[in-house]
Motif scaffolding. Structure first.
Motif, short mmCIF file in Angstrom:
data_model
loop_
_atom_site.label_atom_id
_atom_site.label_comp_id
_atom_site.label_asym_id
_atom_site.label_seq_id
_atom_site.Cartn_x
_atom_site.Cartn_y
_atom_site.Cartn_z
N PRO A 162 -65.94 -13.47 -35.94
CA PRO A 162 -67.09 -13.77 -35.26
C PRO A 162 -67.72 -12.68 -34.28
CG PRO A 162 -65.51 -14.93 -34.39
CD PRO A 162 -64.79 -14.55 -35.38
N GLU A 163 -66.75 -11.96 -33.80
CA GLU A 163 -67.16 -11.00 -32.74
C GLU A 163 -67.99 -9.91 -33.54
OE1 GLU A 163 -63.52 -9.99 -34.84
OE2 GLU A 163 -63.77 -11.85 -33.24
N ARG B 46 -71.68 -15.14 -28.25
CA ARG B 46 -71.04 -14.55 -27.11
C ARG B 46 -70.39 -15.42 -26.11
NH1 ARG B 46 -74.58 -10.79 -26.10
NH2 ARG B 46 -73.58 -9.02 -27.22
N ASP C 81 -69.79 -18.65 -26.31
CA ASP C 81 -68.83 -19.60 -27.04
C ASP C 81 -67.38 -18.88 -27.17
OD1 ASP C 81 -70.44 -21.64 -26.85
OD2 ASP C 81 -70.83 -21.70 -29.10
N LEU C 82 -67.60 -17.60 -27.67
CA LEU C 82 -66.28 -16.76 -27.79
C LEU C 82 -65.57 -16.34 -26.45
CD1 LEU C 82 -67.64 -14.14 -30.40
CD2 LEU C 82 -65.91 -15.79 -30.89
N SER C 83 -66.47 -15.99 -25.45
CA SER C 83 -65.81 -16.18 -24.16
C SER C 83 -65.15 -17.30 -23.54
CB SER C 83 -66.79 -15.54 -23.09
OG SER C 83 -67.29 -14.11 -23.33
N TRP D 15 -65.82 -21.25 -29.66
CA TRP D 15 -65.84 -21.18 -30.95
C TRP D 15 -64.43 -21.00 -31.46
CZ3 TRP D 15 -63.42 -18.18 -34.53
CH2 TRP D 15 -63.98 -18.40 -35.67
N ALA D 16 -63.67 -20.61 -30.87
CA ALA D 16 -61.99 -20.86 -31.65
C ALA D 16 -61.64 -22.35 -31.57
CB ALA D 16 -61.26 -20.04 -30.32
#
Length: 129
Positions: free
Chosen positions: A68-69, A99, A101-103, A107-108
């Motif tokens: 996703p990044e 961004r 949600d990844l941080s 997302w994970a």
């Protein structure tokens, strides 16, 4: 051979986290898209599912489904017409939310089942005459 979407099957839209969670505007791009039956009939062929490997290097819209990044990278997005077609507001909202949600790990958590997959079925079809 033609590479296309199965726009008749709305279930695939839910399988790809990017269109499901961040870019629902993608569905609007398929309004009026010919049915898979019409496309296969037009070429007198058949449709075969295209499974996308997790490390796909091609760079089309769904290529980074397990990375996703990559969608945060401006160069990656500029190589895909979908981003231009949905417009800058939708793009920036999607990227900003992704961004975050990844941080945060959101997302994970939401997509933890993807890390075990080597390929994904995301509604792509290869039409073969």
């Amino acid at each position: 051979m033609v590479f296309t979407y199965d726009a008749d099957d709305t279930g695939w839209r839910q399988r790809f986290w990017l269109t499901r969670d961040y870019l629902p505007e993608f569905a609007d791009l398929l309004i009026g898209w010919p049915s898979l039956a019409d496309l296969t009939s037009a070429i007198g062929g058949r449709a075969e599912p295209v499974l996308v490997p997790w490390d796909c290097a091609d760079g089309f819209f769904e290529a980074h489904w397990r990375r996703p990044e990559a969608y945060l990278d401006e160069d990656v997005r500029r190589a895909v017409s979908v981003w231009t077609r949905v417009g800058p507001q939708a793009e920036q909202r999607a990227v900003s939310t992704l961004r975050e949600d990844l941080s945060s790990g959101r997302w994970a958590e939401r997509n933890r089942d993807l890390v075990a997959l080597d390929t994904a079925e995301l509604g792509l079809r290869l039409l073969v005459a």
